[in-house]
Motif scaffolding. Structure first.
Motif, mmCIF file in Angstrom:
data_model
loop_
_atom_site.group_PDB
_atom_site.id
_atom_site.type_symbol
_atom_site.label_atom_id
_atom_site.label_comp_id
_atom_site.label_asym_id
_atom_site.label_seq_id
_atom_site.Cartn_x
_atom_site.Cartn_y
_atom_site.Cartn_z
ATOM 1 N N ALA A 12 36.715 24.112 -27.048
ATOM 2 C CA ALA A 12 35.627 23.157 -26.776
ATOM 3 C C ALA A 12 35.829 21.811 -27.469
ATOM 4 O O ALA A 12 35.358 20.774 -26.997
ATOM 5 N N GLU A 17 34.648 14.927 -27.214
ATOM 6 C CA GLU A 17 34.550 13.458 -27.093
ATOM 7 C C GLU A 17 34.320 13.018 -25.648
ATOM 8 O O GLU A 17 34.204 11.829 -25.377
ATOM 9 N N PHE A 23 30.594 25.035 -29.531
ATOM 10 C CA PHE A 23 29.733 26.216 -29.705
ATOM 11 C C PHE A 23 29.268 26.397 -31.147
ATOM 12 O O PHE A 23 28.122 26.784 -31.398
ATOM 13 N N ARG A 24 30.193 26.171 -32.093
ATOM 14 C CA ARG A 24 29.902 26.578 -33.475
ATOM 15 C C ARG A 24 29.825 25.414 -34.456
ATOM 16 O O ARG A 24 29.722 25.631 -35.648
ATOM 17 N N TRP A 30 25.768 27.651 -29.614
ATOM 18 C CA TRP A 30 25.301 28.925 -30.160
ATOM 19 C C TRP A 30 24.346 28.738 -31.329
ATOM 20 O O TRP A 30 23.841 29.703 -31.892
ATOM 21 N N GLN A 90 40.255 27.882 -23.128
ATOM 22 C CA GLN A 90 39.054 28.722 -23.280
ATOM 23 C C GLN A 90 37.872 28.011 -22.630
ATOM 24 O O GLN A 90 36.792 28.592 -22.517
ATOM 25 N N HIS A 108 38.653 32.057 -19.774
ATOM 26 C CA HIS A 108 37.230 32.428 -19.840
ATOM 27 C C HIS A 108 36.495 32.051 -18.562
ATOM 28 O O HIS A 108 35.271 32.001 -18.553
ATOM 29 N N THR A 175 39.886 24.273 -31.245
ATOM 30 C CA THR A 175 39.298 25.609 -31.218
ATOM 31 C C THR A 175 39.145 26.128 -32.643
ATOM 32 O O THR A 175 39.974 25.890 -33.514
ATOM 33 N N SER A 176 38.053 26.882 -32.863
ATOM 34 C CA SER A 176 37.723 27.342 -34.220
ATOM 35 C C SER A 176 38.452 28.636 -34.591
ATOM 36 O O SER A 176 38.336 29.125 -35.707
ATOM 37 N N ASN A 200 43.169 19.759 -34.943
ATOM 38 C CA ASN A 200 41.751 20.128 -34.971
ATOM 39 C C ASN A 200 40.976 19.259 -35.946
ATOM 40 O O ASN A 200 41.543 18.801 -36.960
ATOM 41 N N LEU A 201 39.660 19.098 -35.657
ATOM 42 C CA LEU A 201 38.848 18.268 -36.559
ATOM 43 C C LEU A 201 38.703 18.922 -37.926
ATOM 44 O O LEU A 201 38.844 18.303 -38.969
ATOM 45 N N ASP A 202 38.404 20.251 -37.897
ATOM 46 C CA ASP A 202 38.240 21.015 -39.150
ATOM 47 C C ASP A 202 39.249 22.155 -39.174
ATOM 48 O O ASP A 202 39.744 22.561 -38.128
ATOM 49 N N ALA A 218 40.569 14.845 -31.483
ATOM 50 C CA ALA A 218 41.623 15.107 -30.500
ATOM 51 C C ALA A 218 42.085 13.828 -29.802
ATOM 52 O O ALA A 218 43.275 13.675 -29.490
HETATM 53 N N1 APR Z 1 38.541 16.799 -31.902
HETATM 54 C C1 APR Z 1 39.207 17.906 -32.304
HETATM 55 N N2 APR Z 1 38.598 19.064 -32.660
HETATM 56 C C2 APR Z 1 37.246 19.084 -32.592
HETATM 57 C C3 APR Z 1 36.480 17.966 -32.187
HETATM 58 C C4 APR Z 1 37.185 16.792 -31.832
HETATM 59 N N3 APR Z 1 36.533 15.682 -31.437
HETATM 60 N N4 APR Z 1 35.155 18.309 -32.239
HETATM 61 C C5 APR Z 1 35.116 19.595 -32.661
HETATM 62 N N5 APR Z 1 36.360 20.055 -32.881
HETATM 63 C C6 APR Z 1 36.767 21.389 -33.325
HETATM 64 C C7 APR Z 1 35.854 21.995 -34.369
HETATM 65 O O1 APR Z 1 36.328 21.669 -35.674
HETATM 66 C C8 APR Z 1 35.986 23.497 -34.076
HETATM 67 O O2 APR Z 1 37.023 24.063 -34.850
HETATM 68 O O3 APR Z 1 36.669 22.226 -32.192
HETATM 69 C C9 APR Z 1 36.364 23.565 -32.596
HETATM 70 C C10 APR Z 1 35.245 24.087 -31.711
HETATM 71 O O4 APR Z 1 35.048 25.431 -32.049
HETATM 72 P P1 APR Z 1 34.016 26.311 -31.195
HETATM 73 O O5 APR Z 1 32.745 25.552 -31.056
HETATM 74 O O6 APR Z 1 33.995 27.670 -31.808
HETATM 75 O O7 APR Z 1 34.660 26.386 -29.731
HETATM 76 P P2 APR Z 1 35.849 27.307 -29.247
HETATM 77 O O8 APR Z 1 36.830 27.551 -30.344
HETATM 78 O O9 APR Z 1 36.356 26.731 -27.993
HETATM 79 O O10 APR Z 1 35.095 28.695 -28.906
HETATM 80 C C11 APR Z 1 35.900 29.729 -28.336
HETATM 81 O O11 APR Z 1 33.923 31.076 -28.000
HETATM 82 O O12 APR Z 1 31.729 31.300 -27.373
HETATM 83 C C12 APR Z 1 33.022 31.451 -26.949
HETATM 84 O O13 APR Z 1 33.653 31.404 -24.710
HETATM 85 C C13 APR Z 1 33.309 30.583 -25.771
HETATM 86 O O14 APR Z 1 35.419 29.623 -25.155
HETATM 87 C C14 APR Z 1 34.483 29.734 -26.224
HETATM 88 C C15 APR Z 1 35.058 30.524 -27.377
#
Ligand code: APR
Length: 232
Positions: A12, A17, A23-24, A30, A90, A108, A175-176, A200-202, A218
């Motif tokens: 996500a 951006e 999601f988290r 969530w 995802q 997904h 992705t987290s 990744n951001l974090d 990103a």
């Molecule tokens: N640039 C880079 N990374 C970013 C940015 C950004 N602008 N904004 C947020 N992030 C990072 C966050 O630091 C976090 O680690 O993106 C990640 C988003 O994590 P989640 O919200 O957990 O999303 P994701 O990892 O895609 O979730 C996986 O969980 O709920 C299910 O099906 C859903 O596909 C999803 C899956």
């Protein structure tokens, strides 16, 4: 055998951006919705109208969003890289495709498709979808979003595993590292000899599994990484 296959896992964060929620993160989906109510087969059985309303709203957001510089850079990489570039996403949005990427697997599912829970038929999703919408193939009123919910089996796993096993480079973007099997891809790729990079951001939950991690948005990290990779 040349290891010029690149597998890119996106989450996500690559669409954040573009205005689509993660999601988290703080204020993530969530934190505002009960995932058991809107992202499980049990939740759909209990209240299909609530689930359709959740995905109809996300589908509408997607329709007004645009690919960002990270999506565009990955499309350029696919076009200009001499080997295969596979995006395993995802995400259920279509921003990779709208940026021009063609080799994309949605593990997904996709907001742009409807699925008949009775016969398994899939068709292009209307912007507003409802459980009572009759299936074009069997007529049943068992329409659901073509989204893989928690507890269901992700799509394309055989093809994903085959490509991971021959990748020279595995990159995770936005992705987290919370949800398996996607969160385990870095170890699988490394086991078969790939170099691994997290953009990744974090720090993700699997950050320590990567050879290298870079922190930032990103739209900055991905274009810079692609330009350096394609530099003569
Ligand atoms: N640039 C880079 N990374 C970013 C940015 C950004 N602008 N904004 C947020 N992030 C990072 C966050 O630091 C976090 O680690 O993106 C990640 C988003 O994590 P989640 O919200 O957990 O999303 P994701 O990892 O895609 O979730 C996986 O969980 O709920 C299910 O099906 C859903 O596909 C999803 C899956």
């Amino acid at each position: 055998m040349p290891r010029d296959t690149i597998v890119i896992l996106t989450g996500a964060g690559i669409s954040a951006e573009s205005g689509l929620g993660t999601f988290r993160d703080v204020d993530g989906l969530w934190t505002r919705y009960d995932l058991n109510a809107v992202a499980t087969p049990e939740g759909f059985a209990r209240n299909p109208a609530l689930v359709h309303a959740f995905y109809n709203a996300r589908r509408a957001n997607c329709a007004t969003a645009a690919p960002n510089a990270a999506h565009d850079a990955l499309a350029r990489l696919e076009r200009d890289w001499p080997g295969e570039v596979l995006i395993v996403t995802q995400n259920v949005d279509d921003l990779h495709e709208r940026a021009g990427s063609r080799n994309v697997l949605h593990m997904h599912g996709e907001l742009s498709r409807a699925l008949c829970a009775a016969c398994g038929h899939r068709w292009p999703a209307p912007l507003e979808m409802h459980a009572a919408d009759p299936c074009p193939a069997c007529g049943a009123a068992a329409t659901r979003p073509d989204i893989v919910w928690f507890g269901e089996i992700p799509y394309h796993m055989a093809e994903i595993d085959r490509t991971l096993d021959r990748a020279g480079l595995f990159v995770a973007i936005g992705t987290s590292g919370n949800v398996y099997p996607a969160a385990g891809f870095v170890r699988e790729a490394a086991l078969f000899g790939a170099r691994t990079l997290e953009l990744n951001l974090d720090p993700s939950d699997t950050a320590t599994d990567f050879d290298e991690t870079r922190r930032g948005p990103a739209t900055e990290l991905v274009p810079a990484w692609v330009s350096a990779l394609l530099a003569p």
